[in-house]
Write an enzyme that holds these catalytic residues in place. Structure first.
Site, PDB file in Angstrom:
ATOM      1  N   HIS A  12       0.664   6.586   9.037  1.00 52.52           N
ATOM      2  CA  HIS A  12       1.803   7.568   7.891  1.00 52.52           C
ATOM      3  C   HIS A  12       1.606   9.102   8.357  1.00 52.52           C
ATOM      4  O   HIS A  12       2.034  10.414   7.654  1.00 52.52           O
ATOM      5  CB  HIS A  12       1.917   7.309   6.495  1.00 52.52           C
TER       6      HIS A  12
ATOM      7  N   HIS B 173      -1.845   1.040   8.992  1.00 49.96           N
ATOM      8  CA  HIS B 173       0.442   1.912   9.169  1.00 49.96           C
ATOM      9  C   HIS B 173       0.138   2.853   7.599  1.00 49.96           C
ATOM     10  O   HIS B 173       0.874   3.697   8.164  1.00 49.96           O
ATOM     11  CB  HIS B 173       0.433   0.276   8.448  1.00 49.96           C
ATOM     12  N   GLU B 174      -1.275   3.122   7.271  1.00 46.51           N
ATOM     13  CA  GLU B 174      -0.841   3.489   6.143  1.00 46.51           C
ATOM     14  C   GLU B 174      -1.520   5.535   6.536  1.00 46.51           C
ATOM     15  O   GLU B 174      -1.598   6.158   6.281  1.00 46.51           O
ATOM     16  CB  GLU B 174      -1.689   3.424   4.036  1.00 46.51           C
TER      17      GLU B 174
ATOM     18  N   ALA C  41       1.198  -1.373   0.226  1.00 47.20           N
ATOM     19  CA  ALA C  41       0.323  -0.003   0.467  1.00 47.20           C
ATOM     20  C   ALA C  41       1.048   1.731  -0.248  1.00 47.20           C
ATOM     21  O   ALA C  41       2.378   0.992   0.137  1.00 47.20           O
ATOM     22  CB  ALA C  41      -1.111   0.082   1.552  1.00 47.20           C
ATOM     23  N   MET C  42       0.098   2.427  -0.198  1.00 41.38           N
ATOM     24  CA  MET C  42       0.847   4.159  -0.161  1.00 41.38           C
ATOM     25  C   MET C  42       0.625   4.987   0.244  1.00 41.38           C
ATOM     26  O   MET C  42      -0.857   5.007   0.310  1.00 41.38           O
ATOM     27  CB  MET C  42       1.242   4.002  -1.729  1.00 41.38           C
ATOM     28  N   GLU C  43       0.821   5.395   0.859  1.00 45.04           N
ATOM     29  CA  GLU C  43       0.424   6.461   2.196  1.00 45.04           C
ATOM     30  C   GLU C  43       0.404   7.922   1.717  1.00 45.04           C
ATOM     31  O   GLU C  43       0.391   9.145   2.522  1.00 45.04           O
ATOM     32  CB  GLU C  43       1.106   6.772   3.781  1.00 45.04           C
ATOM     33  N   ASN C  44      -0.086   8.040   0.352  1.00 41.82           N
ATOM     34  CA  ASN C  44      -0.132   9.416  -1.079  1.00 41.82           C
ATOM     35  C   ASN C  44      -1.191  10.074   0.153  1.00 41.82           C
ATOM     36  O   ASN C  44      -2.287  10.020   1.066  1.00 41.82           O
ATOM     37  CB  ASN C  44      -0.786   9.268  -1.469  1.00 41.82           C
TER      38      ASN C  44
END
Length: 885
Positions: free
Chosen positions: A308, A304-305, A269-272
């Site tokens: 962030h 988690h994301e 996943a990505m925390e954009n």
């Protein structure tokens, strides 16, 4: 910092950027093969840098259309542009506006970095260096900008247009059939946090009211028909938002928070900022399609994301060497969240199992590196277990050292002092040194030194003097580039367990009052001696409680000590560890016996300990999830790690199979009774208690089937038939597939047909096929590459089947070397299209030097064949070079 692709980047060479980009205005007109990106940048010289530098922007496979300076077209002689760089040799000395237009082909972007197509949607992934594949930019995390992004697309193809921040406006475009949306993010961020998603997506909506009373609109976007499977993820998100307010005082800071689940994604996943993009395996769940592990992973990754937002977004990394500052810290935060949501002891055991399985081998092999690296060739190869998991362990140690109150004060200071900045590890640790008054210079060695420290513990009981002497020493073996290591500060939690049960009081003149009260003793130097008084009988030493430091331990505990601890230790982690240590000793002797041509021994203490554990579980005296973890034997990889050198995977497999069979036969009746007792007539729930019961039921079935194959398979078939959830269904299928029988192929094929339209379930099925411990498995895996549901372009499929095979300890490490040759074929074939995934697969060779001579020779030959190829990506070349180094 990087002068050309593939050249090493060094921490000591860091210098501030010559220019700052205050504002970014992007106009993205989406098209499958010809997307137009117009980037308008407000740039100024950095007052902290030297004057007179050229402006050099990063690019990657970009096609330049035009460039304007302060609204006027740039003379072609005034700049240089290649697919990898845009250089303005003589930029204005003050603030100026640079407008650059590029053309992209999302449909052909198989690297899944930058802007690409995922299914029917446009998607981006910019961490670590993907933004340069969209437009020319100062692609480094210490360049922070505000973003205003206009997205335009065909309305029918992409009715949903999502960007970072808040939606400012939307409407019809001038071109018929197209529409636009304008997104603004008021918070400065590095370009790696940029994101956009556009497509025909379904969604679910909800809202969260912050502690200060602000309403935040929440949405999770998925493929049509799968949106209801995002309900659990939505609830997990709201729990995470509430927890972060309570635990750290951190409120969310935008009006909306969006999550998008995509099927083609290199990462988890990505925390954009405000627009998290997820691999759909960490979003979608239902009773029919997700295991309990899936539910737990979704909860943890969603948290988690989200976490962030503060540890990674509001405060980001000054440079990529500081990656652990956001990742290790945020892993620690999500672990603590999950521990509060579920069982803290069970969560801790799961964390340590993962650390030992992934990070300890990394530390012990040629890919070892510092938690905060000092040099890298490709940063994408440093999203590692060391940065994430060991990085979290270092934060956990820091909390133990300074205490809960000082840790919270240190975090508050960190958030207050560095909000909106790009920070370093030194700045982070400095906050805790300041609030606690502790000297943390030696603690910083955890960030600077690679490898897993070994702590040696020797004990001596003097019944006449009523003393118990503890001698503790730490050492750290040389690793590549670090021949000499220095002692690091570590907290060692311990207790003295009476043979009849219960902790003895800790009395010593060699420890502080705080240490004696807490049971946490600090090792600052290479050695320490502690003599405990008033110890009439020799106790069992309960050392490294809660796994208080990420170290290996060489102790002098007897097997009787371990048996006592496995029954009576008040610390649940060490109770689990004692039984694991006892099993490991028996297995190590079994491996030696098998290699010598003898039958493995039968250990009465171990058999009794397992029997007591089963009885405790059946009587409800212990948590079922804890019982399940305790009944699970160490893996083949665990035993290989303990052996360390001249490893024979076949002997390890045989010893483990023999022991599991013996335990299953000896305790067959009790295991069958436990399996029956755990059959649950209650409605399905993904809560921790219910998940623990299902986990224990599956492990009871597995052990029973190992010792009673015919009856065990009959039980497995009944469980598969009657199960109303994927955890029990797949647990039963696993036993059927891993054991030869006339019904295996029919049952396995029927399962794959039943779930032919469920990619996430098929991923589990592919991985299971790859784990069959039989010589024919390699041919099976090759055949499955032609399966209708398999695609080399989908990272999840590749990780499931190929990555699953590399985890098959005996078949991947075949003595004929064919397993390594297969991986070589895959890596070389995949490298041109997705080098990140290819490089990750190749890390399966991280422990090749520990193998016995014949296998080691095949492994080295395979790596050397790859190393001489002229057209390797920097990603793969970096891994193969370090593996051979």
């Amino acid at each position: 910092m990087r002068t050309s692709v593939g050249q090493p980047v060094r921490l000591v060479d860091y210098r501030v950027p010559d220019f700052l980009i205050d504002e970014v205005d992007l106009d993205v007109s989406l098209d499958r093969t010809a997307t137009r990106v117009v980037s308008t940048l407000i740039i100024r010289p950095n007052p902290a840098a030297s004057d007179g530098a050229a402006l050099t922007l990063d690019g990657d496979e970009l096609t330049l259309v035009s460039a304007h300076l302060d609204g006027a077209p740039l003379d072609p002689e005034a700049f240089q542009a290649t697919p990898a760089q845009f250089v303005l040799p003589n930029p204005p000395r003050g603030r100026f506006t640079l407008t650059i237009e590029t053309r992209l082909d999302p449909a052909s972007n198989t690297k899944l970095m930058g802007l690409y197509r995922s299914g029917s949607a446009y998607c981006t992934q910019c961490e670590a260096e993907g933004f340069r594949r969209i437009t020319y930019f100062l692609d480094r995390p210490d360049v922070l900008s505000t973003y205003r992004v206009r997205i335009e697309a065909d309305r029918e193809e992409a009715p949903v247009l999502l960007g970072n921040g808040n939606l400012e406006g939307k409407g019809e475009a001038e071109t018929a059939g197209r529409h636009w949306a304008l997104w603004t993010d008021p918070h400065k961020k590095p370009c790696y946090l940029f994101a956009l998603v556009a497509g025909d997506l379904a969604h679910i909506s909800d809202a969260f009211v912050t502690a200060s009373g602000r309403k935040v609109d929440l949405a999770i976007f998925t493929e049509h028909g799968r949106e209801e499977r995002a309900r659990y993820a939505m609830e997990a998100l709201k729990r995470a938002m509430a927890w972060d307010e309570k635990a750290y005082g951190r409120e969310y800071d935008l009006d909306v928070f969006n999550i998008v689940a995509v099927s083609d994604f290199n990462m988890g996943a990505m925390e954009n900022k405000g627009l998290n993009v997820f691999n759909d395996k960490y979003v979608l769940a239902s009773q029919e399609t997700a295991t309990d592990d899936d539910y737990a992973n979704i909860e943890g990754v969603i948290a988690h994301e989200y976490f962030h937002n503060w540890t990674g977004n509001r405060i980001t990394c000054r440079d990529w060497f500081q990656l652990c500052l956001k990742e290790g810290l945020t892993v620690f935060r999500d672990q603590e969240f999950s521990a509060d949501m579920r069982s803290r002891p069970v969560k801790r055991i799961s964390e340590v199992r993962g650390l030992r399985a992934a990070q300890f081998p990394e530390d012990a092999g040629p890919l070892a590196h510092n938690v905060r690296p000092e040099v890298y060739s490709e940063i994408s190869n440093f999203y590692t277990a060391t940065v994430y998991q060991k990085g979290a362990e270092v934060v956990r140690m820091l909390k133990r050292l300074v205490g809960d109150e000082a840790f919270r004060a240190g975090m508050d200071a960190y958030f207050h002092r560095y909000d909106g900045q790009a920070a370093t590890v030194e700045q982070f640790v400095g906050c805790f040194a300041e609030v606690s008054g502790r000297d943390l210079d030696r603690f910083m060695r955890w960030y600077r030194q690679a490898g897993t420290p070994k702590v040696t513990v020797r004990t001596a009981h003097d019944p006449a003097a009523r003393t118990y002497r503890l001698e503790i020493a730490q050492s750290l073996a040389p690793t590549p580039g670090q021949p000499t290591k220095l002692p690091a500060t570590m907290p060692l939690a311990l207790g003295l367990v009476d043979p009849e049960g219960g902790d003895l009081p800790l009395v010593s003149a060699d420890a502080s009052e705080a240490e004696l009260a807490s049971g946490v003793f600090v090792l600052d130097d290479a050695e320490r001696v502690i003599v405990f008084r008033d110890v009439a009988r020799r106790p069992a030493l309960s050392f490294l409680r809660g796994f208080s430091a990420p170290v290996t331990v060489d102790d002098d505990l007897t097997e009787q000590d371990l048996a006592v601890l496995s029954r009576h230790d008040p610390d649940h982690f060490n109770r689990w560890q004692a039984l694991q240590s006892l099993v490991t000793r028996v297995l190590l002797r079994g491996v030696k016996a098998i290699r010598a041509g003898r039958a493995p021994e039968r250990n009465a203490a171990l058999v009794a300990a397992f029997g007591a554990l089963i009885d405790d579980a059946r009587a409800g005296r212990i948590d079922p999830a804890f019982a399940a973890l305790s009944l699970a034997l160490p893996t083949e990889a665990d035993i290989a790690r303990e052996i360390g050198e001249n490893v024979d995977p076949d002997a390890i497999y045989a010893a483990r199979k023999s022991l599991r069979g013996a335990l299953g036969r000896k305790h067959g009746d009790a295991l069958a009774d436990l399996h029956d007792w755990l059959a649950d007539a209650r409605p399905f729930s993904p809560d921790a208690e219910s998940a623990g019961r299902r986990a224990l039921r599956n492990i009871a079935l597995a052990l029973y089937a190992d010792g009673n194959i015919i009856d065990g398979l009959a039980r497995a078939h009944r469980q598969l038939r009657d199960a109303d959830n994927m955890t029990e269904r797949f647990g039963a299928l696993t036993q059927i597939v891993l054991k030869p029988s006339s019904a295996r192929e029919h049952t396995s094929d029927a399962f794959s047909r039943r779930y032919a339209m469920e990619p996430l379930i098929l991923d589990k099925w592919f991985a299971l096929q790859a784990h069959i411990p039989e010589r024919e498995t390699l041919d099976r895996v090759r055949g499955l590459m032609s399966h209708r549901a398999f695609s080399m372009s989908n990272p999840n499929r590749v990780r499931a089947l190929i990555g699953g095979f590399t985890g098959n300890h005996t078949q991947f490490n075949r003595p004929d070397g064919e397993g390594y040759a297969f991986l070589e074929e895959i890596v070389v074939g995949l490298d041109p299209t997705n080098p990140q995934v290819a490089a990750r697969l190749l890390t399966a060779m991280r422990s090749w030097r520990s193998l016995e001579e014949i296998r080691r020779g095949h492994a080295e030959a395979m790596l050397r064949r790859i190393a001489v190829l002229p057209s390797l990506s920097p990603d793969v070349r970096d891994i193969v070079t370090r593996s051979l180094g």
